[in-house]
Write a protein that holds these residues in place. Structure first.
Motif, short mmCIF file in Angstrom:
data_model
loop_
_atom_site.label_atom_id
_atom_site.label_comp_id
_atom_site.label_asym_id
_atom_site.label_seq_id
_atom_site.Cartn_x
_atom_site.Cartn_y
_atom_site.Cartn_z
N ASP A 1 43.59 -19.53 -9.52
CA ASP A 1 43.21 -20.88 -9.91
C ASP A 1 43.59 -21.89 -8.82
O ASP A 1 43.35 -23.09 -8.97
CB ASP A 1 43.89 -21.27 -11.23
N ILE A 2 44.22 -21.41 -7.77
CA ILE A 2 44.61 -22.27 -6.66
C ILE A 2 43.42 -22.46 -5.73
O ILE A 2 42.81 -21.49 -5.28
CB ILE A 2 45.79 -21.66 -5.87
N LYS A 3 43.08 -23.69 -5.43
CA LYS A 3 41.94 -23.99 -4.57
C LYS A 3 42.33 -23.79 -3.10
O LYS A 3 43.48 -24.01 -2.70
CB LYS A 3 41.47 -25.43 -4.76
N LEU A 4 41.35 -23.39 -2.30
CA LEU A 4 41.57 -23.18 -0.87
C LEU A 4 42.08 -24.46 -0.22
O LEU A 4 42.98 -24.41 0.63
CB LEU A 4 40.27 -22.72 -0.21
N GLU A 5 41.51 -25.62 -0.61
CA GLU A 5 41.92 -26.89 -0.01
C GLU A 5 43.40 -27.17 -0.24
O GLU A 5 44.07 -27.75 0.62
CB GLU A 5 41.09 -28.04 -0.59
N THR A 6 43.92 -26.74 -1.39
CA THR A 6 45.33 -26.95 -1.71
C THR A 6 46.22 -26.17 -0.74
O THR A 6 47.22 -26.70 -0.22
CB THR A 6 45.64 -26.48 -3.15
N VAL A 7 45.85 -24.92 -0.47
CA VAL A 7 46.64 -24.09 0.45
C VAL A 7 46.49 -24.58 1.88
O VAL A 7 47.43 -24.53 2.67
CB VAL A 7 46.24 -22.60 0.33
N ILE A 8 45.31 -25.08 2.23
CA ILE A 8 45.10 -25.65 3.56
C ILE A 8 46.02 -26.84 3.77
O ILE A 8 46.67 -26.99 4.82
CB ILE A 8 43.62 -26.05 3.77
N ASP A 9 46.10 -27.72 2.76
CA ASP A 9 46.98 -28.88 2.85
C ASP A 9 48.44 -28.45 3.00
O ASP A 9 49.21 -29.05 3.77
CB ASP A 9 46.83 -29.76 1.60
N LEU A 10 48.83 -27.40 2.27
CA LEU A 10 50.20 -26.88 2.37
C LEU A 10 50.48 -26.36 3.77
O LEU A 10 51.54 -26.64 4.35
CB LEU A 10 50.40 -25.75 1.35
N ALA A 11 49.53 -25.61 4.30
CA ALA A 11 49.70 -25.05 5.65
C ALA A 11 49.86 -26.16 6.67
O ALA A 11 50.70 -26.08 7.58
CB ALA A 11 48.51 -24.16 6.01
N ILE B 1 40.38 -18.84 9.20
CA ILE B 1 40.00 -18.13 7.99
C ILE B 1 38.50 -17.85 7.99
O ILE B 1 37.70 -18.70 8.37
CB ILE B 1 40.37 -18.96 6.72
N ASN B 2 38.12 -16.66 7.55
CA ASN B 2 36.73 -16.22 7.55
C ASN B 2 35.99 -16.73 6.31
O ASN B 2 36.27 -16.31 5.19
CB ASN B 2 36.67 -14.69 7.60
N THR B 3 35.02 -17.63 6.51
CA THR B 3 34.28 -18.21 5.39
C THR B 3 33.21 -17.27 4.85
O THR B 3 32.58 -17.58 3.83
CB THR B 3 33.61 -19.53 5.83
N VAL B 4 33.01 -16.13 5.50
CA VAL B 4 32.04 -15.15 4.99
C VAL B 4 32.59 -14.47 3.73
O VAL B 4 31.83 -14.04 2.87
CB VAL B 4 31.71 -14.09 6.07
N ARG B 5 33.91 -14.39 3.63
CA ARG B 5 34.56 -13.74 2.49
C ARG B 5 34.51 -14.64 1.24
O ARG B 5 34.39 -15.86 1.35
CB ARG B 5 36.03 -13.46 2.82
N PRO B 6 34.65 -14.04 0.04
CA PRO B 6 34.76 -14.84 -1.20
C PRO B 6 35.95 -15.78 -1.11
O PRO B 6 36.92 -15.49 -0.41
CB PRO B 6 34.97 -13.78 -2.29
N GLU B 7 35.89 -16.92 -1.84
CA GLU B 7 36.96 -17.92 -1.72
C GLU B 7 38.33 -17.36 -2.12
O GLU B 7 39.34 -17.71 -1.54
CB GLU B 7 36.65 -19.16 -2.56
N CYS B 8 38.36 -16.46 -3.12
CA CYS B 8 39.65 -15.92 -3.53
C CYS B 8 40.28 -15.13 -2.38
O CYS B 8 41.50 -15.18 -2.18
CB CYS B 8 39.51 -15.04 -4.77
N ASP B 9 39.45 -14.43 -1.60
CA ASP B 9 39.97 -13.72 -0.43
C ASP B 9 40.45 -14.69 0.63
O ASP B 9 41.44 -14.45 1.32
CB ASP B 9 38.90 -12.81 0.17
N GLN B 10 39.74 -15.82 0.78
CA GLN B 10 40.15 -16.82 1.75
C GLN B 10 41.52 -17.39 1.40
O GLN B 10 42.37 -17.60 2.27
CB GLN B 10 39.11 -17.95 1.83
N VAL B 11 41.75 -17.62 0.10
CA VAL B 11 43.05 -18.13 -0.35
C VAL B 11 44.14 -17.13 -0.02
O VAL B 11 45.18 -17.47 0.55
CB VAL B 11 43.02 -18.41 -1.88
N GLY B 12 43.91 -15.85 -0.38
CA GLY B 12 44.91 -14.82 -0.12
C GLY B 12 45.17 -14.62 1.36
O GLY B 12 46.33 -14.46 1.78
N THR B 13 44.10 -14.63 2.15
CA THR B 13 44.24 -14.45 3.59
C THR B 13 45.02 -15.60 4.21
O THR B 13 45.88 -15.40 5.07
CB THR B 13 42.86 -14.33 4.27
N LEU B 14 44.72 -16.83 3.76
CA LEU B 14 45.43 -18.00 4.30
C LEU B 14 46.92 -17.90 3.99
O LEU B 14 47.76 -18.17 4.85
CB LEU B 14 44.84 -19.28 3.73
N ILE B 15 47.26 -17.48 2.77
CA ILE B 15 48.68 -17.33 2.43
C ILE B 15 49.31 -16.23 3.28
O ILE B 15 50.45 -16.37 3.75
CB ILE B 15 48.85 -17.01 0.93
#
Length: 261
Positions: free
Chosen positions: A130-140, A168-182
């Motif tokens: 339920d965590i948005k990619l933008e939230t993790v980007i801001d944290l990073a 981060i690879n935008t080709v992947r699903p957003e949930c994968d992008q969140v996990g990869t960013l973390i």
């Protein structure tokens, strides 16, 4: 005239031999691209990594393997022929233990994802979040890391470079992008990108352990078992866990600060 399997195998072996002879003459860009291919196909033999590099492949499977996950090979698609060992069994007369040995290689066909169509590939490592990619980007960013999103080869989720920049690879699903960013941020928090020499396997295990802890805290499903169960219990684990716990506290403190804003 259709080539025999023997001829295809001979050509593939020559490609490997040619690259090894000329690797010193490769440009920096070509060499980095070759290393990326090696990292994408780390489960394959070095010979097959070379073959897949020449083919420009990003994610390969056999015809039936693609079919099992809901994708079909496009009509007229050209196969990539990789090497598969032909083995035989030898029995030790003294111990009666059996050992498999390679007698020769044959070539088997695989197809790149670009030559298939059908269902979207499932998430590889990260499940429900339920965590948005933008939230993790801001944290990073708050933790001192620049973040970029790019269309990369499918098999490459993302990376962190020596400056601490995360891609981060935008080709992947957003949930994968969140996990990869973390995961890549975990490398950053553990200062792996600043190390001149590092143990890749150890760094990946440390980063994924931290990723798992963060994911648990944020309610993210993360399939980390493959990393965690293979951790070799050595004396270094104490040092690793101390670094992981320090980095975890740093992340959570920042997350709590950002959440209150």
């Amino acid at each position: 005239m259709k080539k025999s399997n023997k001829d295809i195998t001979k050509e593939n072996l020559k490609k490997v031999d040619d690259l090894l002879k000329n690797v010193k003459n490769m440009s920096d860009d070509d060499y980095q691209e070759f290393l990326k291919t090696c990292s994408l196909f780390y489960e394959y033999s070095f010979f097959n990594q070379v073959i897949l590099y020449f083919a420009g492949a990003t994610n390969v499977k056999g015809f039936q393997s693609w079919k099992k996950i809901g994708r079909t090979v496009k009509k007229g698609a050209k196969a990539i022929w990789i090497l598969a060992p032909v083995t035989y069994t030898v029995k030790d007369e003294a111990t009666e233990e059996e050992e498999r040995r390679i007698s020769r290689f044959k070539s088997v066909p695989v197809f790149d994802i670009a030559d298939t169509e059908g269902e979207e590939l499932p998430s590889l490592m990260t499940g429900k979040t339920d965590i948005k990619l933008e939230t993790v980007i801001d944290l990073a960013k708050c933790l001192g890391h620049e973040v970029e999103t790019q269309n990369l080869k499918y098999a490459l989720g993302g990376y962190i470079d020596k400056t601490g920049r995360i891609v981060i690879n935008t080709v992947r699903p957003e949930c994968d992008q969140v996990g990869t960013l973390i995961h890549e941020l975990s490398h950053g928090l553990l200062k792996h990108h600043e190390q001149e020499e590092f143990n890749r396997s150890l760094c990946e295990q440390e980063a994924e352990t931290l990723t798992y802890l963060i994911s648990q805290a944020l309610g993210i499903e993360r399939k980390s078992e493959g990393y965690l169960k293979n951790w070799t219990m050595t004396e270094s684990i104490k040092k690793s866990m101390k670094s992981i716990n320090t980095a975890y506290k740093t992340f959570m403190n920042k997350y709590e600060q950002v959440s209150r804003i």
